[in-house]
Design a protein around this motif. Structure first.
Motif, mmCIF file in Angstrom:
data_model
loop_
_atom_site.group_PDB
_atom_site.id
_atom_site.type_symbol
_atom_site.label_atom_id
_atom_site.label_comp_id
_atom_site.label_asym_id
_atom_site.label_seq_id
_atom_site.Cartn_x
_atom_site.Cartn_y
_atom_site.Cartn_z
ATOM 1 N N ALA A 79 61.581 -26.044 -54.348
ATOM 2 C CA ALA A 79 62.553 -27.059 -53.744
ATOM 3 C C ALA A 79 63.905 -27.671 -54.930
ATOM 4 C CB ALA A 79 61.466 -28.049 -53.667
ATOM 5 N N VAL A 81 67.546 -26.546 -55.937
ATOM 6 C CA VAL A 81 68.760 -25.985 -55.917
ATOM 7 C C VAL A 81 69.512 -24.959 -57.171
ATOM 8 C CG1 VAL A 81 70.852 -26.305 -55.491
ATOM 9 C CG2 VAL A 81 69.456 -27.660 -54.283
ATOM 10 N N SER A 121 66.684 -28.410 -45.471
ATOM 11 C CA SER A 121 66.791 -29.098 -46.695
ATOM 12 C C SER A 121 68.035 -29.772 -46.459
ATOM 13 C CB SER A 121 67.143 -28.326 -47.963
ATOM 14 O OG SER A 121 68.195 -29.295 -48.709
ATOM 15 N N PHE A 173 66.580 -34.944 -47.219
ATOM 16 C CA PHE A 173 68.006 -35.671 -48.617
ATOM 17 C C PHE A 173 66.801 -35.005 -49.864
ATOM 18 C CE2 PHE A 173 71.562 -35.531 -46.424
ATOM 19 C CZ PHE A 173 71.789 -35.192 -45.015
ATOM 20 N N ASN A 174 67.295 -36.501 -50.382
ATOM 21 C CA ASN A 174 66.785 -36.233 -51.608
ATOM 22 C C ASN A 174 65.664 -37.587 -51.987
ATOM 23 O OD1 ASN A 174 68.909 -35.147 -52.397
ATOM 24 N ND2 ASN A 174 68.143 -35.544 -54.269
ATOM 25 N N GLN A 180 54.857 -36.485 -57.342
ATOM 26 C CA GLN A 180 56.892 -35.538 -57.144
ATOM 27 C C GLN A 180 55.978 -35.109 -58.811
ATOM 28 O OE1 GLN A 180 60.106 -37.036 -56.759
ATOM 29 N NE2 GLN A 180 61.266 -34.903 -56.405
ATOM 30 N N TYR A 186 63.878 -28.380 -63.526
ATOM 31 C CA TYR A 186 64.392 -28.565 -62.227
ATOM 32 C C TYR A 186 63.373 -30.047 -61.009
ATOM 33 C CZ TYR A 186 65.561 -23.869 -63.416
ATOM 34 O OH TYR A 186 66.715 -22.772 -63.792
ATOM 35 N N GLY A 188 63.104 -33.098 -59.066
ATOM 36 C CA GLY A 188 64.148 -34.209 -58.567
ATOM 37 C C GLY A 188 63.836 -35.202 -59.825
ATOM 38 N N PHE A 208 67.353 -38.782 -71.571
ATOM 39 C CA PHE A 208 67.614 -37.635 -70.325
ATOM 40 C C PHE A 208 69.562 -37.226 -70.561
ATOM 41 C CE2 PHE A 208 68.809 -38.791 -66.076
ATOM 42 C CZ PHE A 208 68.808 -38.249 -65.278
ATOM 43 N N PHE A 211 73.299 -34.616 -65.863
ATOM 44 C CA PHE A 211 74.606 -33.693 -65.275
ATOM 45 C C PHE A 211 75.850 -33.932 -64.756
ATOM 46 C CE2 PHE A 211 70.071 -31.931 -65.723
ATOM 47 C CZ PHE A 211 70.350 -30.647 -67.069
ATOM 48 N N ARG A 218 73.173 -39.856 -54.001
ATOM 49 C CA ARG A 218 72.326 -39.236 -53.247
ATOM 50 C C ARG A 218 71.764 -40.253 -52.085
ATOM 51 N NH1 ARG A 218 74.174 -35.284 -54.937
ATOM 52 N NH2 ARG A 218 73.690 -33.362 -55.649
HETATM 53 C C1 UD2 Z 1 67.463 -31.816 -53.503
HETATM 54 C C2 UD2 Z 1 66.287 -31.319 -53.663
HETATM 55 C C3 UD2 Z 1 66.468 -29.940 -52.848
HETATM 56 C C4 UD2 Z 1 66.956 -30.753 -51.452
HETATM 57 C C5 UD2 Z 1 67.943 -31.268 -51.777
HETATM 58 C C6 UD2 Z 1 68.739 -32.101 -50.524
HETATM 59 C C7 UD2 Z 1 64.435 -31.608 -55.134
HETATM 60 C C8 UD2 Z 1 64.237 -31.555 -57.086
HETATM 61 N N1 UD2 Z 1 65.557 -31.044 -55.317
HETATM 62 O O1 UD2 Z 1 68.462 -31.483 -54.567
HETATM 63 O O2 UD2 Z 1 64.736 -29.577 -52.649
HETATM 64 O O3 UD2 Z 1 66.072 -30.535 -50.880
HETATM 65 O O4 UD2 Z 1 67.944 -32.585 -52.359
HETATM 66 O O5 UD2 Z 1 69.684 -32.095 -50.511
HETATM 67 O O6 UD2 Z 1 63.921 -32.571 -55.422
HETATM 68 N N2 UD2 Z 1 69.686 -34.510 -62.472
HETATM 69 C C9 UD2 Z 1 70.080 -34.741 -62.940
HETATM 70 N N3 UD2 Z 1 69.095 -34.862 -64.324
HETATM 71 C C10 UD2 Z 1 68.204 -33.864 -64.755
HETATM 72 C C11 UD2 Z 1 68.115 -33.650 -63.039
HETATM 73 C C12 UD2 Z 1 69.116 -33.782 -62.412
HETATM 74 O O7 UD2 Z 1 71.659 -35.747 -63.833
HETATM 75 O O8 UD2 Z 1 67.274 -34.079 -65.381
HETATM 76 C C13 UD2 Z 1 71.456 -34.330 -61.619
HETATM 77 C C14 UD2 Z 1 71.685 -33.665 -60.200
HETATM 78 O O9 UD2 Z 1 72.401 -32.619 -61.560
HETATM 79 C C15 UD2 Z 1 71.947 -34.295 -59.240
HETATM 80 C C16 UD2 Z 1 71.366 -34.674 -58.903
HETATM 81 O O10 UD2 Z 1 70.266 -35.231 -60.732
HETATM 82 O O11 UD2 Z 1 73.758 -34.578 -59.335
HETATM 83 C C17 UD2 Z 1 70.264 -34.578 -58.154
HETATM 84 O O12 UD2 Z 1 69.188 -33.168 -58.434
HETATM 85 P P1 UD2 Z 1 67.780 -33.161 -58.155
HETATM 86 O O13 UD2 Z 1 67.397 -31.908 -58.308
HETATM 87 O O14 UD2 Z 1 66.628 -34.346 -57.767
HETATM 88 O O15 UD2 Z 1 68.401 -32.877 -56.419
HETATM 89 P P2 UD2 Z 1 69.705 -32.049 -55.126
HETATM 90 O O16 UD2 Z 1 70.342 -32.670 -54.733
HETATM 91 O O17 UD2 Z 1 70.439 -31.360 -56.185
#
Ligand code: UD2
Length: 317
Positions: A79, A81, A121, A173-174, A180, A186, A188, A208, A211, A218
């Motif tokens: 799951a 990206v 997604s 979406f998220n 979880q 990687y 969520g 924490f 990035f 989101r």
């Molecule tokens: C999520 C889903 C993906 C997809 C998408 C749809 C997860 C893991 N991924 O991707 O499967 O369905 O949504 O939109 O649920 N971040 C931080 N620090 C961390 C981790 C993340 O700053 O330790 C940031 C990351 O760079 C991003 C945001 O948080 O800007 C969300 O990241 P994510 O990995 O939870 O989800 P996303 O949107 O990449």
């Protein structure tokens, strides 16, 4: 009483769905436990758990040829990206090849299926700036994950148009909520955040990594609303051959989200700022009109959902 196959059924979304439907139905779960956990499952007696990968053709063929399912939910996926950017070949096997294989086996063996639901997604929309995202918005997949999800989703819907198999797809979406798994870098972002708050509360030194500057936003959707959406999509005849956004229709910036949890717990989470992730999307929010036509009513805003999540982890009352 129906019979369900849930791939990824020990994972976050899959286990929540399995726990829900297994109260009144027969369920077979396939999960390789790469991110899923058996502890997520509280199953009825009619549930069968099979440890294995959806990339294992022999296993899938056995399960599909020996059972007659009413519903198949294909929720197994890598799951992340970011993980797909690191390991495109491995993630392609799971996120794309398994879907095509499952479709072929469904065509061959599942003549009485009521519905196959595939988890696509919001990543398929990529960074094209028009918001909110409608199902017919421009598709601009930016990562192996997004390319695979889009290709798989199109195959899934075309198996309806070409062969009459009753399929639907959801563009998550998220999604966030209690099952979880926060253990991977990687995972969520909300699961990682809540894990860090938990450690902070128990006196550990934590940090924490955010990035980018935290202004990215989101559409975070709570798991209970996602289960509502999955069941509506699986049961409404008008959903056949169609894809649906699954979100709330509202978004929040990460900075604001962290402030909200800080306030709720009366803490200040220490934050390191890291570089923006490659392939990361700036802003994402769903137009959920199509799902609302199926009578979808999201019940949890971000504040309510996060509170429920914190309560489930014993972090607040
Ligand atoms: C999520 C889903 C993906 C997809 C998408 C749809 C997860 C893991 N991924 O991707 O499967 O369905 O949504 O939109 O649920 N971040 C931080 N620090 C961390 C981790 C993340 O700053 O330790 C940031 C990351 O760079 C991003 C945001 O948080 O800007 C969300 O990241 P994510 O990995 O939870 O989800 P996303 O949107 O990449």
């Amino acid at each position: 009483m129906g019979k369900y196959l849930i791939t990824g059924g020990a994972g976050f979304i899959g286990s929540t769905l399995a726990n829900y439907v297994s109260k009144q139905n027969e369920v077979i779960i396939i999960d390789d436990l790469s991110m899923g956990k058996l502890e997520n499952l509280s199953l009825g007696e009619t549930t069968v758990f099979i440890e294995g990968s959806v990339t294992d053709q022999t296993l899938l063929e056995k399960v599909l040829s020996e059972n007659e399912f009413d519903y198949i939910f294909h929720l197994a996926a890598v799951a992340s990206v970011a993980d797909s950017v690191k390991r495109p070949l491995e993630t392609h096997e799971v996120n794309f090849e398994s879907v095509l294989m499952l479709l072929e086996l469904t065509r061959k063996y599942q003549g009485n299926l009521k519905r196959l639901v595939f988890s696509s997604s919001a990543a398929v929309y990529g960074d094209e700036p028009t918001l909110p995202k409608k199902e017919e918005s421009v598709i601009r997949p930016l990562t192996p994950y997004a390319v695979d999800k889009f290709a798989a989703e199109q195959y899934v819907l075309n198996y309806n148009h070409l062969y009459g198999i009753p399929t639907s797809a959801v563009r998550f979406f998220n999604v966030y909520g209690p099952n979880q798994n926060p253990e991977s870098p990687y995972s969520g972002v909300i699961s990682i955040l809540i894990d860090r708050y938990k450690k902070l509360l128990s006196g550990e030194n934590v940090n924490f990594t955010l990035f980018g500057d935290g202004s990215q936003s989101r559409d975070f959707v709570f798991i209970d609303d996602v289960i509502q959406a999955l069941l509506l999509v699986a049961n409404e005849v008008s959903a056949i051959g169609t894809q649906f956004n699954v979100g709330t229709g509202k978004s929040i910036a990460l900075n604001k989200l962290i402030n909200t949890i800080d306030k709720e717990l009366d803490l200040k989470l220490p934050i390191d700022y890291g570089n923006e992730r490659i392939g990361d999307i700036k802003d994402s929010v769903a137009d959920i009109s199509r799902l609302k036509e199926l009578n979808y009513k999201p019940q949890n805003g971000i504040q309510d959902g996060v509170k429920k999540y914190l309560i489930s982890k014993g972090l607040c009352t």
